[in-house]
Write an enzyme that holds these catalytic residues in place. Structure first.
Site, PDB file in Angstrom:
ATOM      1  N   ASN A   7       0.707  -1.437   0.032  1.00 32.38           N
ATOM      2  CA  ASN A   7       0.003  -0.299   0.350  1.00 32.38           C
ATOM      3  C   ASN A   7       1.088   1.216   0.412  1.00 32.38           C
ATOM      4  O   ASN A   7       1.499   1.540   1.584  1.00 32.38           O
ATOM      5  CB  ASN A   7      -0.703   0.140   0.995  1.00 32.38           C
ATOM      6  CG  ASN A   7      -1.987   0.874   1.239  1.00 32.38           C
ATOM      7  OD1 ASN A   7      -1.571   2.291   1.210  1.00 32.38           O
ATOM      8  ND2 ASN A   7      -3.119   0.648   2.105  1.00 32.38           N
ATOM      9  N   HIS A  10       0.873   6.357   2.062  1.00 27.13           N
ATOM     10  CA  HIS A  10       1.689   6.876   2.943  1.00 27.13           C
ATOM     11  C   HIS A  10       2.823   7.719   1.868  1.00 27.13           C
ATOM     12  O   HIS A  10       3.639   8.700   2.168  1.00 27.13           O
ATOM     13  CB  HIS A  10       2.215   6.133   4.522  1.00 27.13           C
ATOM     14  CG  HIS A  10       0.810   5.659   4.747  1.00 27.13           C
ATOM     15  ND1 HIS A  10       0.193   6.794   4.699  1.00 27.13           N
ATOM     16  CD2 HIS A  10       0.452   4.909   5.795  1.00 27.13           C
ATOM     17  CE1 HIS A  10      -0.794   6.888   5.617  1.00 27.13           C
ATOM     18  NE2 HIS A  10      -1.309   5.328   6.309  1.00 27.13           N
ATOM     19  N   ARG A  18       3.783  18.543   1.059  1.00 25.35           N
ATOM     20  CA  ARG A  18       4.743  20.077   0.797  1.00 25.35           C
ATOM     21  C   ARG A  18       4.438  20.191  -0.542  1.00 25.35           C
ATOM     22  O   ARG A  18       4.318  21.487  -0.681  1.00 25.35           O
ATOM     23  CB  ARG A  18       6.457  19.150   0.406  1.00 25.35           C
ATOM     24  CG  ARG A  18       6.651  20.397  -0.286  1.00 25.35           C
ATOM     25  CD  ARG A  18       7.118  21.746   0.944  1.00 25.35           C
ATOM     26  NE  ARG A  18       7.833  21.948   2.096  1.00 25.35           N
ATOM     27  CZ  ARG A  18       8.464  21.625   2.023  1.00 25.35           C
ATOM     28  NH1 ARG A  18       9.647  21.712   1.586  1.00 25.35           N
ATOM     29  NH2 ARG A  18       9.870  21.558   3.765  1.00 25.35           N
ATOM     30  N   HIS A  47      -5.611   4.464  -2.076  1.00 24.39           N
ATOM     31  CA  HIS A  47      -6.580   4.403  -1.805  1.00 24.39           C
ATOM     32  C   HIS A  47      -7.049   5.378  -2.043  1.00 24.39           C
ATOM     33  O   HIS A  47      -6.308   6.489  -2.027  1.00 24.39           O
ATOM     34  CB  HIS A  47      -6.853   4.390   0.051  1.00 24.39           C
ATOM     35  CG  HIS A  47      -7.926   4.387   0.515  1.00 24.39           C
ATOM     36  ND1 HIS A  47      -8.640   4.210   2.180  1.00 24.39           N
ATOM     37  CD2 HIS A  47      -9.302   4.564  -0.071  1.00 24.39           C
ATOM     38  CE1 HIS A  47      -9.572   4.644   1.955  1.00 24.39           C
ATOM     39  NE2 HIS A  47      -9.969   4.925   1.022  1.00 24.39           N
ATOM     40  N   ARG A  49      -9.023   8.825  -1.820  1.00 28.27           N
ATOM     41  CA  ARG A  49     -10.312   8.672  -0.789  1.00 28.27           C
ATOM     42  C   ARG A  49     -10.977   9.984  -0.700  1.00 28.27           C
ATOM     43  O   ARG A  49     -10.537  10.416  -1.945  1.00 28.27           O
ATOM     44  CB  ARG A  49      -9.364   9.413   1.003  1.00 28.27           C
ATOM     45  CG  ARG A  49      -8.578   7.935   1.373  1.00 28.27           C
ATOM     46  CD  ARG A  49      -8.056   8.290   2.808  1.00 28.27           C
ATOM     47  NE  ARG A  49      -9.370   8.630   3.986  1.00 28.27           N
ATOM     48  CZ  ARG A  49      -9.664   7.980   4.475  1.00 28.27           C
ATOM     49  NH1 ARG A  49      -9.007   6.947   4.930  1.00 28.27           N
ATOM     50  NH2 ARG A  49     -10.822   8.037   5.896  1.00 28.27           N
ATOM     51  N   ARG A  53      -6.352  13.308   0.641  1.00 28.41           N
ATOM     52  CA  ARG A  53      -5.611  13.521   1.577  1.00 28.41           C
ATOM     53  C   ARG A  53      -4.487  12.786   1.375  1.00 28.41           C
ATOM     54  O   ARG A  53      -3.101  13.207   1.563  1.00 28.41           O
ATOM     55  CB  ARG A  53      -6.054  12.925   3.287  1.00 28.41           C
ATOM     56  CG  ARG A  53      -6.292  11.434   2.993  1.00 28.41           C
ATOM     57  CD  ARG A  53      -6.221  11.118   4.700  1.00 28.41           C
ATOM     58  NE  ARG A  53      -7.480  11.606   5.264  1.00 28.41           N
ATOM     59  CZ  ARG A  53      -8.420  10.939   6.252  1.00 28.41           C
ATOM     60  NH1 ARG A  53      -7.983   9.959   7.281  1.00 28.41           N
ATOM     61  NH2 ARG A  53      -9.251  11.262   6.330  1.00 28.41           N
ATOM     62  N   GLU A  74      -8.505   0.665  -3.379  1.00 27.28           N
ATOM     63  CA  GLU A  74      -9.298   0.874  -1.753  1.00 27.28           C
ATOM     64  C   GLU A  74     -10.351   2.069  -2.402  1.00 27.28           C
ATOM     65  O   GLU A  74      -9.293   2.988  -3.165  1.00 27.28           O
ATOM     66  CB  GLU A  74      -8.117   0.963  -1.189  1.00 27.28           C
ATOM     67  CG  GLU A  74      -8.027  -0.170  -0.255  1.00 27.28           C
ATOM     68  CD  GLU A  74      -7.323   0.364   1.210  1.00 27.28           C
ATOM     69  OE1 GLU A  74      -6.068  -0.538   1.004  1.00 27.28           O
ATOM     70  OE2 GLU A  74      -7.220   1.479   1.594  1.00 27.28           O
ATOM     71  N   THR A 105     -19.270  -2.572  14.179  1.00 27.26           N
ATOM     72  CA  THR A 105     -18.315  -1.910  15.577  1.00 27.26           C
ATOM     73  C   THR A 105     -17.023  -2.005  15.924  1.00 27.26           C
ATOM     74  O   THR A 105     -16.510  -1.353  16.397  1.00 27.26           O
ATOM     75  CB  THR A 105     -18.758  -3.282  16.674  1.00 27.26           C
ATOM     76  OG1 THR A 105     -18.649  -4.719  15.803  1.00 27.26           O
ATOM     77  CG2 THR A 105     -20.081  -3.185  16.782  1.00 27.26           C
ATOM     78  N   GLU A 155     -11.159  -9.189   2.811  1.00 25.38           N
ATOM     79  CA  GLU A 155      -9.681  -8.987   3.375  1.00 25.38           C
ATOM     80  C   GLU A 155      -9.638  -8.810   4.707  1.00 25.38           C
ATOM     81  O   GLU A 155     -10.940  -7.969   5.023  1.00 25.38           O
ATOM     82  CB  GLU A 155      -9.325  -7.397   2.590  1.00 25.38           C
ATOM     83  CG  GLU A 155      -7.843  -7.229   2.957  1.00 25.38           C
ATOM     84  CD  GLU A 155      -7.343  -6.331   3.048  1.00 25.38           C
ATOM     85  OE1 GLU A 155      -7.304  -5.365   2.098  1.00 25.38           O
ATOM     86  OE2 GLU A 155      -7.086  -5.111   3.314  1.00 25.38           O
ATOM     87  N   HIS A 196      -3.984  -4.600   7.501  1.00 26.74           N
ATOM     88  CA  HIS A 196      -4.127  -3.588   8.676  1.00 26.74           C
ATOM     89  C   HIS A 196      -3.280  -3.805   9.188  1.00 26.74           C
ATOM     90  O   HIS A 196      -3.315  -4.481  10.633  1.00 26.74           O
ATOM     91  CB  HIS A 196      -5.652  -3.190   8.641  1.00 26.74           C
ATOM     92  CG  HIS A 196      -5.664  -1.437   9.360  1.00 26.74           C
ATOM     93  ND1 HIS A 196      -5.938  -0.583   8.063  1.00 26.74           N
ATOM     94  CD2 HIS A 196      -5.223  -1.367  10.720  1.00 26.74           C
ATOM     95  CE1 HIS A 196      -6.036   0.225   8.722  1.00 26.74           C
ATOM     96  NE2 HIS A 196      -5.689   0.153  10.359  1.00 26.74           N
ATOM     97  N   HIS A 219       1.131   0.676   6.133  1.00 25.35           N
ATOM     98  CA  HIS A 219       2.408   1.946   7.318  1.00 25.35           C
ATOM     99  C   HIS A 219       4.078   1.270   7.617  1.00 25.35           C
ATOM    100  O   HIS A 219       4.788   1.710   7.031  1.00 25.35           O
ATOM    101  CB  HIS A 219       1.668   1.947   8.601  1.00 25.35           C
ATOM    102  CG  HIS A 219       1.760   3.144   8.981  1.00 25.35           C
ATOM    103  ND1 HIS A 219       2.610   3.107  10.176  1.00 25.35           N
ATOM    104  CD2 HIS A 219       2.011   4.129   9.289  1.00 25.35           C
ATOM    105  CE1 HIS A 219       3.415   4.109  11.032  1.00 25.35           C
ATOM    106  NE2 HIS A 219       2.746   4.719  10.245  1.00 25.35           N
TER     107      HIS A 219
HETATM  108  N1  PXP Z   1      -6.103  -2.933   4.015  1.00 23.97           N
HETATM  109  C1  PXP Z   1      -6.650  -1.429   3.953  1.00 23.97           C
HETATM  110  C2  PXP Z   1      -8.087  -1.975   3.720  1.00 23.97           C
HETATM  111  C3  PXP Z   1      -6.221  -0.365   4.367  1.00 23.97           C
HETATM  112  O1  PXP Z   1      -7.226   0.609   4.282  1.00 23.97           O
HETATM  113  C4  PXP Z   1      -5.288  -0.295   4.754  1.00 23.97           C
HETATM  114  C5  PXP Z   1      -4.596   1.095   5.603  1.00 23.97           C
HETATM  115  O2  PXP Z   1      -5.096   1.636   4.709  1.00 23.97           O
HETATM  116  C6  PXP Z   1      -3.932  -1.266   4.487  1.00 23.97           C
HETATM  117  C7  PXP Z   1      -4.818  -2.601   4.177  1.00 23.97           C
HETATM  118  C8  PXP Z   1      -2.421  -1.205   5.147  1.00 23.97           C
HETATM  119  O3  PXP Z   1      -3.129  -1.316   6.546  1.00 23.97           O
HETATM  120  P1  PXP Z   1      -1.358  -0.224   7.124  1.00 23.97           P
HETATM  121  O4  PXP Z   1      -0.795   0.644   6.235  1.00 23.97           O
HETATM  122  O5  PXP Z   1      -1.989  -0.490   8.984  1.00 23.97           O
HETATM  123  O6  PXP Z   1      -0.147  -2.069   6.905  1.00 23.97           O
END
Ligand code: PXP
Length: 254
Positions: A7, A10, A18, A47, A49, A53, A74, A105, A155, A196, A219
């Site tokens: 992913n 980031h 910047r 993703h 969004r 962002r 995503e 939840t 997922e 995640h 991340h």
């Molecule tokens: N899978 C999904 C559906 C997510 O929303 C995210 C976060 O953007 C990730 C995986 C990756 O999570 P992480 O950045 O914590 O590895």
């Protein structure tokens, strides 16, 4: 073999810090995606969004053109974003919650509460030849609803597992939930990805979860890249994923 989707959101987060609103800027998420592919990532996840962002529209267009592996788009089930995905034609979309009312939840998509709307979007994606995954908690109710609305993949949200990783009994409880949700998904004909909060430390124990096809990790890879470079960060994660036996823990697992 367990596959890795990196992913790259980031990388774009850093660029936007910047260069928001500008035509170009660094670091470039497309260049990052290509580096990840070069060292063995099996797919790229981004993703788009609704608030843009991090990843912005031109990134999705450029990723679709540039990458050679699979593109996992995503997205929220929002009309504007659905139209963009249908135009870009990723290999797969992963529907995720962005607004409070879409969240179950624990943080995955509330499939049960949105069956009709999801069914319609999934039908449109499938008609366009795009696979669909739903990001859900390890909850049998949400898993079964995912099969009912026609998704091919779920997922599994591993955030709760990652969060309690250092508390042994809670961690084992979360692992058990992931194992049984994955088993249920398999029984109802769904293919299973997960993601995640995964990192080098919590990945080895996740090998006990059966039927996993792909992990989506962002991340921890981008964070680690600050110190050891992106290629090495991807290699490290691939190493931690090696030896996945479809639910059999690796020999070194305590
Ligand atoms: N899978 C999904 C559906 C997510 O929303 C995210 C976060 O953007 C990730 C995986 C990756 O999570 P992480 O950045 O914590 O590895």
């Amino acid at each position: 073999m367990l596959k890795l989707g990196v992913n790259i959101d980031h990388v774009a987060t850093l660029r936007q810090a910047r260069y928001r609103g500008m035509e170009r800027g660094e670091p470039d998420p497309i260049a990052a995606a290509l580096l990840c592919e070069q060292v063995g990532a099996h797919g790229i996840t981004a993703h788009l969004r609704e608030d843009r962002r991090h990843i912005i529209d031109r990134d999705m267009v450029a990723l679709r053109k540039a990458i050679r592996t699979r593109l996992n788009f995503e997205m929220a089930n929002a009309p504007e974003i659905v139209d963009i995905a249908l135009a870009i034609r990723p290999d797969i979309v992963c529907l995720v919650p962005e607004k409070r009312e879409e969240i179950s939840t624990e943080g995955g998509l509330d499939v049960v509460g949105h069956e009709a709307a999801l069914w319609e979007t999934i039908r449109r994606m499938k008609d366009a030849g795009i696979e669909v995954s739903l990001f859900v908690d390890p909850d049998p109710i949400q898993v079964e609803a995912s099969a009912r609305v026609g998704a091919q993949f779920i997922e599994l949200h591993t955030g709760a597992y990652a969060e309690v990783f250092h508390q042994k009994s809670e961690r084992n409880r979360e692992l058990e939930r992931l194992v049984s949700a994955s088993e249920r998904a398999h029984q109802v004909g769904l293919r299973v990805n997960a993601g995640h909060g995964l990192n080098r430390e919590n990945l080895p124990l996740l090998h006990v979860v059966p039927h996993l096809e792909e992990l989506n990790i962002g991340h921890s890879i981008i964070s680690r890249a600050v110190f050891i470079g992106l290629e090495n960060a991807v290699r490290e994660i691939l190493q931690a994923m090696e030896g996945y036996g479809g639910g059999t823990p690796p020999r070194s697992t305590p």
